[in-house]
Design an enzyme around this catalytic site. Structure first.
Site, PDB file in Angstrom:
ATOM      1  N   GLU A  78       0.877  -1.159   0.000  1.00  0.00           N
ATOM      2  CA  GLU A  78       0.000   0.000   0.000  1.00  0.00           C
ATOM      3  C   GLU A  78       0.917   1.212   0.000  1.00  0.00           C
ATOM      4  O   GLU A  78       1.802   1.297   0.843  1.00  0.00           O
ATOM      5  CB  GLU A  78      -0.837  -0.031   1.288  1.00  0.00           C
ATOM      6  N   ARG A 321       5.397 -13.456   9.262  1.00  0.00           N
ATOM      7  CA  ARG A 321       6.032 -12.165   9.020  1.00  0.00           C
ATOM      8  C   ARG A 321       7.405 -12.135   9.696  1.00  0.00           C
ATOM      9  O   ARG A 321       7.688 -12.941  10.587  1.00  0.00           O
ATOM     10  CB  ARG A 321       5.161 -11.033   9.546  1.00  0.00           C
ATOM     11  N   LYS A 331       4.465   0.505  10.006  1.00  0.00           N
ATOM     12  CA  LYS A 331       4.598   1.740   9.230  1.00  0.00           C
ATOM     13  C   LYS A 331       4.128   2.952  10.032  1.00  0.00           C
ATOM     14  O   LYS A 331       4.713   4.022   9.952  1.00  0.00           O
ATOM     15  CB  LYS A 331       3.743   1.641   7.957  1.00  0.00           C
TER      16      LYS A 331
HETATM   17  P1  ATP Z   1      -0.252  -1.831   6.683  1.00  0.00           P
HETATM   18  O1  ATP Z   1      -1.068  -2.680   5.752  1.00  0.00           O
HETATM   19  O2  ATP Z   1      -0.628  -1.952   8.105  1.00  0.00           O
HETATM   20  O3  ATP Z   1      -0.067  -0.426   6.241  1.00  0.00           O
HETATM   21  P2  ATP Z   1       1.852  -3.582   5.915  1.00  0.00           P
HETATM   22  O4  ATP Z   1       3.206  -3.681   6.550  1.00  0.00           O
HETATM   23  O5  ATP Z   1       0.989  -4.777   5.826  1.00  0.00           O
HETATM   24  O6  ATP Z   1       1.198  -2.415   6.690  1.00  0.00           O
HETATM   25  P3  ATP Z   1       1.681  -3.410   3.051  1.00  0.00           P
HETATM   26  O7  ATP Z   1       2.082  -2.292   2.187  1.00  0.00           O
HETATM   27  O8  ATP Z   1       0.286  -3.855   2.993  1.00  0.00           O
HETATM   28  O9  ATP Z   1       2.069  -2.962   4.498  1.00  0.00           O
HETATM   29  O10 ATP Z   1       2.669  -4.638   2.842  1.00  0.00           O
HETATM   30  C1  ATP Z   1       3.016  -5.126   1.574  1.00  0.00           C
HETATM   31  C2  ATP Z   1       3.409  -6.568   1.685  1.00  0.00           C
HETATM   32  O11 ATP Z   1       4.499  -6.737   2.581  1.00  0.00           O
HETATM   33  C3  ATP Z   1       2.279  -7.412   2.212  1.00  0.00           C
HETATM   34  O12 ATP Z   1       2.119  -8.516   1.358  1.00  0.00           O
HETATM   35  C4  ATP Z   1       2.721  -7.826   3.574  1.00  0.00           C
HETATM   36  O13 ATP Z   1       2.266  -9.105   3.879  1.00  0.00           O
HETATM   37  C5  ATP Z   1       4.235  -7.774   3.493  1.00  0.00           C
HETATM   38  N1  ATP Z   1       4.811  -7.472   4.800  1.00  0.00           N
HETATM   39  C6  ATP Z   1       4.590  -6.393   5.559  1.00  0.00           C
HETATM   40  N2  ATP Z   1       5.251  -6.464   6.730  1.00  0.00           N
HETATM   41  C7  ATP Z   1       5.939  -7.633   6.706  1.00  0.00           C
HETATM   42  C8  ATP Z   1       6.822  -8.304   7.622  1.00  0.00           C
HETATM   43  N3  ATP Z   1       7.141  -7.776   8.811  1.00  0.00           N
HETATM   44  N4  ATP Z   1       7.334  -9.487   7.257  1.00  0.00           N
HETATM   45  C9  ATP Z   1       7.037 -10.021   6.057  1.00  0.00           C
HETATM   46  N5  ATP Z   1       6.218  -9.457   5.162  1.00  0.00           N
HETATM   47  C10 ATP Z   1       5.663  -8.277   5.472  1.00  0.00           C
HETATM   48 MG    MG Z   2      -1.048  -4.545   4.622  1.00  0.00          MG
END
Ligand code: ATP
Ligand code: MG
Length: 632
Positions: A78, A321, A331
């Site tokens: 995102e 994760r 984030k």
């Molecule tokens: P949010 O959705 O809360 O803003 P997010 O960290 O999930 O935060 P995204 O931009 O949706 O952010 O993440 C993009 C991809 O990165 C997703 O497929 C997510 O599963 C993966 N991802 C995010 N954080 C981690 C992590 N700590 N370890 C592994 N993969 C991650």
């Molecule tokens: Mg996310």
């Protein structure tokens, strides 16, 4: 703001980086995702797929060329912040799996939430993925020769299709417009122990629902006045199946679609559709989405039944994760650190963002090695920060050129210099190898002699303050009155004592010694006098003043935000110390991003923002020490 989806050209060939192959192969053997992919390949699950055109309207689900990619993955951030080391794991996994199975990984912005998304983030995310060594292009032989396809997509480009999909669900009796208040919806959803209660709007006819949904779309209802919900099962043990919301009303300007829409699809509805439209085969995500998988599959089945999508649908698979000690990967919290100026920005070298790691001196290879080494599992665990640093040391050990720097300088005067060499102004070149010893040892036969660093020795040199003691502690081998040591790569000297002290503080400001002639390193007399130690130094004649930023971990607590702790209280007060030192000329002339091993101190990188030798600004960041200093 973005161009049409699949851009076709007939040139270019991006080759993603592949490193540390042997070790990666080990980690790969135990990877459950590989087993799933290999099974699908063996069974030909996606073999009948056709590909062609832009996924935007779903038209490519009709005929076309057989899909040249056996495996289609996607990385779907995102664009609401900068990527961090957790995303790096996901990037290495998605792009790495696609590469290894002759497939392609789509770069897709999941921009269904109009409020928090910005172009700045889009640009930085693209840049970070590229920097990590990956590409969203695929190269294959088409009927008319080689083709390169670029797979850069935006979820918002599918808004029309998503809207049609929502109407199709309504028409088939699978969705309804709920006009309960948000509180009523929440209360009627029930909880783990209590089944949900049907909404009074649940039994509306498809015609009535369609009319209300169109009214939502036309802007006739206020924000929050209604939502479109999937009609599944209010008594399901899985709360995500209790008629989840799929569209909401939100008057907000979207970075891509502007004010074209006042309703936006929910992530859980949008994401499976994005995957399906792009003909993703394996949609991998973190474990918290496990409970969403039944809805993912439900939606795919309904849209295939409705004739909007073709079977076989993509499948979701979850992995654990990355949780890294001493690091925050939320984030929102990272943004708070930036907004509250606890750090200098998203690219502060202490930040776990990819831009921060890069500025700190991390290499893409080290991050890929880390991703391979930690592997991928289905259960949550913590990885120690030293694992990440260890990968970096391993990568830099045989790559980083060597050099000398003095971080806490004190002047050393060789009092007999003029007497020995005929003039106090006389200087002499010293030489030392720039390449790491292991590389030098293994140079293939016939390699031209590798370049050497050249630096000057003269009457005055800078030495490290801790390398002189007026009264040496027991076992001390460096400079003290009467002791004999070598200036590394230069001459052997004999210390004669303190030259000067600061009247106010009593601190030593000058140390005196005598040079012993004919003892220079690399000359026949080098071993004629035995030195107790070799110390690092920088010549006063050609040493260059440098700002050296000694970074350490941003948090002092291994789990700064666990269990409701206030992560701001866990900030390490000593995470940055700035010193004014001196570096030898080969370091001062470095390009931004060049990495070195400063002998005895560890790895340093020329700061990519502030280092500018032409303007007289020499700025280095400490990447990491030579050893883990945080060990148990
Ligand atoms: P949010 O959705 O809360 O803003 P997010 O960290 O999930 O935060 P995204 O931009 O949706 O952010 O993440 C993009 C991809 O990165 C997703 O497929 C997510 O599963 C993966 N991802 C995010 N954080 C981690 C992590 N700590 N370890 C592994 N993969 C991650
Ligand atoms: Mg996310």
């Amino acid at each position: 703001m973005n161009s049409p989806n699949a851009k076709k050209t007939t040139s270019g060939n991006a080759s993603p980086a592949g490193v540390h192959a042997a070790e990666a192969a080990d980690a790969k053997a135990s990877n459950f995702l590989r087993q799933i992919i290999e099974k699908d390949l063996a069974q030909g699950t996606y073999a009948t797929r056709k590909w062609g055109g832009s996924p935007g309207d779903g038209a490519h689900h009709e005929a076309g060329q057989p899909d040249p990619a056996k495996v289609r993955m996607r990385f779907p951030p995102e664009p609401n912040g900068y990527l961090h080391v957790g995303h790096a794991k996901s990037i290495c996994l998605n792009f790495g799996l696609a590469r290894d199975y002759g497939g392609v990984c789509h770069m897709r912005f999941d921009d269904t939430n109009p409020e928090k998304e910005e172009k700045e983030y889009v640009d930085s995310i693209l840049d970070s993925v590229k920097w990590l060594g990956f590409s969203w292009e695929s190269n294959f032989n088409g009927p008319n020769g080689p083709v390169t396809e670029e797979h850069l997509y935006y979820a918002s480009n599918y808004f029309d299709f998503m809207y049609r999909a929502a109407e199709a669900l309504i028409e088939h009796g699978h969705a309804y417009v709920d006009e309960q208040t948000a509180e009523e919806i929440r209360a009627n959803r029930g909880d783990f122990g209590k089944p949900g209660v049907d909404s009074p709007f649940r039994s509306r006819s498809p015609e009535e629902n369609l009319a209300r949904f169109r009214a939502m779309r036309a802007g006739e209802l206020a924000d929050g006045a209604a939502v479109l919900r999937a009609k599944i099962d209010m008594a399901s043990p899985n709360i995500n199946m209790r008629d989840p919301a799929i569209y909401r009303i939100r008057r907000a300007t979207h970075h891509n679609t502007g004010d074209a829409w006042c309703i936006y699809p929910m992530y859980t509805f949008a994401h499976p559709i994005e995957d399906a439209l792009e003909q993703i085969t394996h949609s991998i995500c973190t474990l918290e989405f496990e409970d969403q998988r039944p809805f993912y599959d439900w939606l795919m089945e309904r849209l295939i039944e409705a004739g909007l999508l073709k079977a076989p649908p993509p499948r979701q698979h979850e992995f654990a994760r990355l949780n890294l000690t001493y690091v925050i990967t939320s984030k929102r919290k990272l943004m708070q650190l930036v907004n509250e100026k606890r750090v200098s920005g998203w690219d502060d070298p202490r930040m776990p963002t990819i831009v921060g790691l890069r500025r700190r001196g991390y290499t893409p290879e080290a991050i890929q090695l880390f991703a391979d080494r930690i592997g991928v599992t289905k259960s949550d665990s913590w990885i120690d920060y030293s694992t990440l640093e260890g990968c970096l040391r391993e990568d830099l050990e045989n790559k980083a050129h060597r050099g000398m720097a003095v971080l806490d300088p004190v002047k050393l005067v060789l009092t007999n210099w003029g007497e020995v060499f005929g003039s106090d102004d006389y200087t002499e070149d010293c030489e030392a190898p720039a390449l790491p010893p292991a590389v030098l040892k293994n140079l293939p036969e016939g390699t031209p002699a590798p370049a050497k660093r050249v630096f000057k020795i003269g009457k005055e040199v800078w030495i490290e303050r801790e390398d002189f003691e007026e009264v040496p502690p027991k076992g001390y081998k460096r400079l003290f009155p009467g002791n004999v040591v070598r200036l590394k790569g230069g001459y052997v000297i004999e210390c004669t004592g303190v030259g000067a002290k600061d009247a106010a503080t009593g601190k030593v400001t000058e140390v005196h010694a005598k040079v012993i002639p004919d003892t220079k390193s690399g000359t026949p007399g080098a071993d004629s006098v035995k030195a107790k130690a070799a110390i690092t130094w920088v010549g006063a004649a050609d040493g260059v003043p440098a700002e050296i930023r000694l970074y350490d971990r941003l948090f002092a607590d291994p789990q700064p935000d666990a269990g409701g702790k206030n992560f701001l209280e866990a900030l390490n007060a000593d995470s940055l110390q700035v010193v004014q030192g001196f570096v030898e000329p080969s370091l001062a002339n470095a390009q931004p991003d060049d990495r070195f091993q400063f002998e005895r101190f560890g790895y340093f990188v020329a700061d990519r923002v502030d280092h500018d030798p032409e303007k007289g600004k020499v700025v280095f960041n400490r990447v990491t020490g030579l050893k883990d200093s945080w060990g148990k």
